[in-house]
Design a protein around this motif. Structure first.
Motif, PDB file in Angstrom:
ATOM      1  N   ILE A  25       6.097  17.098  24.136  1.00 52.33           N
ATOM      2  CA  ILE A  25       5.099  16.033  24.233  1.00 52.33           C
ATOM      3  C   ILE A  25       4.523  15.747  22.846  1.00 52.33           C
ATOM      4  O   ILE A  25       4.354  16.655  22.034  1.00 52.33           O
ATOM      5  CB  ILE A  25       3.984  16.394  25.239  1.00 52.33           C
ATOM      6  CG1 ILE A  25       3.124  15.178  25.571  1.00 52.33           C
ATOM      7  CG2 ILE A  25       3.120  17.541  24.712  1.00 52.33           C
ATOM      8  CD1 ILE A  25       2.196  15.405  26.761  1.00 52.33           C
ATOM      9  N   SER A  26       4.244  14.481  22.589  1.00 49.51           N
ATOM     10  CA  SER A  26       3.601  14.082  21.337  1.00 49.51           C
ATOM     11  C   SER A  26       2.398  13.214  21.687  1.00 49.51           C
ATOM     12  O   SER A  26       2.479  12.348  22.554  1.00 49.51           O
ATOM     13  CB  SER A  26       4.580  13.301  20.446  1.00 49.51           C
ATOM     14  OG  SER A  26       3.942  12.858  19.268  1.00 49.51           O
ATOM     15  N   SER A  47      -8.608   3.094  22.680  1.00 48.39           N
ATOM     16  CA  SER A  47      -9.222   4.153  21.871  1.00 48.39           C
ATOM     17  C   SER A  47      -8.882   5.570  22.330  1.00 48.39           C
ATOM     18  O   SER A  47      -9.237   6.534  21.648  1.00 48.39           O
ATOM     19  CB  SER A  47     -10.742   3.981  21.844  1.00 48.39           C
ATOM     20  OG  SER A  47     -11.261   4.016  23.164  1.00 48.39           O
ATOM     21  N   SER A  48      -8.222   5.708  23.452  1.00 48.42           N
ATOM     22  CA  SER A  48      -7.893   7.038  23.980  1.00 48.42           C
ATOM     23  C   SER A  48      -6.555   7.527  23.432  1.00 48.42           C
ATOM     24  O   SER A  48      -5.705   6.723  23.022  1.00 48.42           O
ATOM     25  CB  SER A  48      -7.844   7.000  25.509  1.00 48.42           C
ATOM     26  OG  SER A  48      -9.086   6.612  26.046  1.00 48.42           O
ATOM     27  N   PRO A  49      -6.327   8.847  23.418  1.00 42.78           N
ATOM     28  CA  PRO A  49      -5.054   9.391  22.935  1.00 42.78           C
ATOM     29  C   PRO A  49      -3.872   8.795  23.690  1.00 42.78           C
ATOM     30  O   PRO A  49      -3.935   8.568  24.904  1.00 42.78           O
ATOM     31  CB  PRO A  49      -5.181  10.892  23.215  1.00 42.78           C
ATOM     32  CG  PRO A  49      -6.648  11.155  23.267  1.00 42.78           C
ATOM     33  CD  PRO A  49      -7.261   9.915  23.843  1.00 42.78           C
ATOM     34  N   GLY A  89      -4.741  16.738  13.012  1.00 45.99           N
ATOM     35  CA  GLY A  89      -6.063  16.216  13.368  1.00 45.99           C
ATOM     36  C   GLY A  89      -6.037  14.820  13.939  1.00 45.99           C
ATOM     37  O   GLY A  89      -6.979  14.403  14.613  1.00 45.99           O
ATOM     38  N   ARG A  90      -4.925  14.078  13.703  1.00 46.03           N
ATOM     39  CA  ARG A  90      -4.790  12.727  14.242  1.00 46.03           C
ATOM     40  C   ARG A  90      -3.625  12.604  15.217  1.00 46.03           C
ATOM     41  O   ARG A  90      -3.515  11.626  15.946  1.00 46.03           O
ATOM     42  CB  ARG A  90      -4.593  11.711  13.117  1.00 46.03           C
ATOM     43  CG  ARG A  90      -5.741  11.617  12.140  1.00 46.03           C
ATOM     44  CD  ARG A  90      -7.010  11.125  12.779  1.00 46.03           C
ATOM     45  NE  ARG A  90      -6.857   9.831  13.435  1.00 46.03           N
ATOM     46  CZ  ARG A  90      -7.791   9.242  14.182  1.00 46.03           C
ATOM     47  NH1 ARG A  90      -8.941   9.850  14.392  1.00 46.03           N
ATOM     48  NH2 ARG A  90      -7.577   8.064  14.716  1.00 46.03           N
ATOM     49  N   ARG A  91      -2.745  13.582  15.204  1.00 47.75           N
ATOM     50  CA  ARG A  91      -1.610  13.601  16.135  1.00 47.75           C
ATOM     51  C   ARG A  91      -1.248  15.044  16.439  1.00 47.75           C
ATOM     52  O   ARG A  91      -1.621  15.967  15.700  1.00 47.75           O
ATOM     53  CB  ARG A  91      -0.413  12.868  15.533  1.00 47.75           C
ATOM     54  CG  ARG A  91      -0.001  13.399  14.175  1.00 47.75           C
ATOM     55  CD  ARG A  91       1.164  12.646  13.593  1.00 47.75           C
ATOM     56  NE  ARG A  91       1.381  13.017  12.197  1.00 47.75           N
ATOM     57  CZ  ARG A  91       2.418  12.630  11.485  1.00 47.75           C
ATOM     58  NH1 ARG A  91       3.354  11.867  12.031  1.00 47.75           N
ATOM     59  NH2 ARG A  91       2.550  12.995  10.225  1.00 47.75           N
ATOM     60  N   ALA A 107       4.623  16.757  11.830  1.00 47.30           N
ATOM     61  CA  ALA A 107       3.200  16.501  12.065  1.00 47.30           C
ATOM     62  C   ALA A 107       2.297  17.544  11.411  1.00 47.30           C
ATOM     63  O   ALA A 107       1.080  17.494  11.578  1.00 47.30           O
ATOM     64  CB  ALA A 107       2.918  16.438  13.569  1.00 47.30           C
ATOM     65  N   ILE A 108       2.871  18.495  10.652  1.00 51.46           N
ATOM     66  CA  ILE A 108       2.047  19.460   9.929  1.00 51.46           C
ATOM     67  C   ILE A 108       1.275  18.736   8.825  1.00 51.46           C
ATOM     68  O   ILE A 108       1.824  17.904   8.110  1.00 51.46           O
ATOM     69  CB  ILE A 108       2.920  20.572   9.304  1.00 51.46           C
ATOM     70  CG1 ILE A 108       3.618  21.394  10.404  1.00 51.46           C
ATOM     71  CG2 ILE A 108       2.077  21.498   8.429  1.00 51.46           C
ATOM     72  CD1 ILE A 108       4.581  22.436   9.861  1.00 51.46           C
ATOM     73  N   ALA A 109      -0.003  19.069   8.681  1.00 53.87           N
ATOM     74  CA  ALA A 109      -0.809  18.488   7.611  1.00 53.87           C
ATOM     75  C   ALA A 109      -0.384  19.083   6.267  1.00 53.87           C
ATOM     76  O   ALA A 109       0.185  20.179   6.204  1.00 53.87           O
ATOM     77  CB  ALA A 109      -2.284  18.757   7.859  1.00 53.87           C
TER      78      ALA A 109
END
Length: 373
Positions: free
Chosen positions: A365-366, A351-353, A181-183, A152-154
């Motif tokens: 946790i992810s 729309s929520s995480p 930023g998205r996960r 998940a690293i950008a």
């Protein structure tokens, strides 16, 4: 410099360090490896100015010295050598360059390869490290923590703090957190001994990749922070890398404290249906819509005017009907972290995480932000 080395061991050492060299570097000091020979060993180093890596191997050193040689050519040469021991002999060419001859040390093969080198002083290697600044660390645990978070690293994000892994020492515990930023992925593990450094640090993704390779088969390792750089030593390989400066976001705020709905889903079945749905998902996001209804998930994807798929999977679910859209890659990636045969998904609306959990690992946790439908 004049040394005799085992060709296969020398090639392994080259492979251990050449990963830091950028493919864009051509005929510069940053495309070279530094060889340093003394006593009964030779060390091989590489750097891209941000990250340096060094390893060593046994060698018969007839004449000590150092040289900087082009990494790509040196690696290619030793990949094709068919004899067991090689002799590397360096001769000064002029003030700025040297020539290294590579031959069969046993002289059974009439082989001679001439390689132009550069002044080794231009490559700065890893200095001797004060043992009081480093700690032992459990390599197997670190490898697991990296595996469960690093995807998940950008990559090359302008928000540079997202281009690394956030490591948080907490006394007898250690936390890794990563977000693009998205996960977000977060994992926590106990430490048998506390680390010498107390401050949280952001380790660049390139260093994480190299550390993963270093510790993959190592039983023990050492880690420390030296002059605002991360230092790791494992498998006779040393790494020193500049840390990313900046404030990592408060990852705890991103994790929902509660959710309205949840379901425990068989991982293998979900992955099968996901792969089938992804075939129809439109580039570049490859959006997958999951619709939760009573005792069912519907997988839906389409490429407008080309392909459309709808698949139903029976599950135990008794909440409201909710449709959540995900970037397909994010759904696929999350299963790199979940080792259980099932996973738990928690959500409140479209729309929520959305939270993904491994029932067998309560300290992981992810979180994924849904896409707009």
């Amino acid at each position: 410099m004049k040394i005799k080395v085992n060709t296969s061991e020398f090639l392994k050492a080259i492979h251990a360090v050449e990963g830091v060299i950028s493919a864009r570097e051509i005929r510069s000091v940053l495309s070279n490896l530094k060889l340093e020979a003394e006593t009964s060993s030779v060390s091989i180093s590489a750097t891209d100015l941000e990250i340096s890596i060094k390893t060593s191997l046994n060698a018969q050193v007839d004449k000590s010295g150092d040289i900087s040689l082009p990494a790509k050519q040196l690696s290619s040469i030793f990949k094709t050598i068919h004899f067991e021991e090689a002799l590397l002999s360096t001769e000064d060419n002029d003030a700025d360059s040297s020539i290294t001859y590579i031959t069969d040390a046993t002289k059974k093969n009439d082989y001679k390869n001439k390689l132009n080198g550069m002044d080794a002083e231009e490559i700065k290697t890893i200095p001797k490290v004060d043992a009081s600044n480093i700690s032992d660390f459990p390599t197997a645990m670190f490898a697991e923590m990296i595996r469960k978070t690093s995807y998940a690293i950008a990559h090359e994000d302008q928000r540079y703090i997202f281009n690394g892994l956030f490591m948080v020492p907490k006394g007898d515990k250690l936390v890794f957190a990563v977000t693009d930023g998205r996960r977000l992925c977060k994992i926590e593990r106990p430490l048998s001994t506390t680390l010498k450094f107390k401050d949280s640090v952001i380790i660049p993704s390139k260093a994480i990749r190299e550390i993963s390779k270093m510790i993959a088969t190592a039983e023990t390792g050492k880690i420390g922070i030296i002059d605002n750089q991360i230092y790791v030593n494992a498998n006779q390989i040393e790494l020193l890398c500049k840390l990313i400066e900046g404030n990592f976001p408060n990852y705890e705020q991103v994790i929902p404290k509660s959710s309205k709905f949840s379901a425990v889903i068989p991982k293998e079945g979900f992955q099968i249906y996901l792969r089938q749905a992804l075939i129809a998902a439109e580039e570049p996001t490859r959006q997958i819509r999951l619709t939760f209804t009573k005792n069912n998930i519907n997988f839906y994807a389409q490429t407008q005017g080309v392909n459309e798929v709808s698949i139903n999977m029976p599950i135990e679910y008794s909440g409201d009907e909710v449709t959540v859209a995900f970037k397909g890659e994010y759904l696929s990636d999350v299963f790199k972290s979940i080792d259980d045969n099932e996973f738990r998904i928690e959500f409140s609306d479209s729309s929520s995480p959305v939270v993904f959990k491994d029932p067998s690992d309560p300290d992981f946790i992810s979180v994924i932000m849904p896409m707009k439908i």
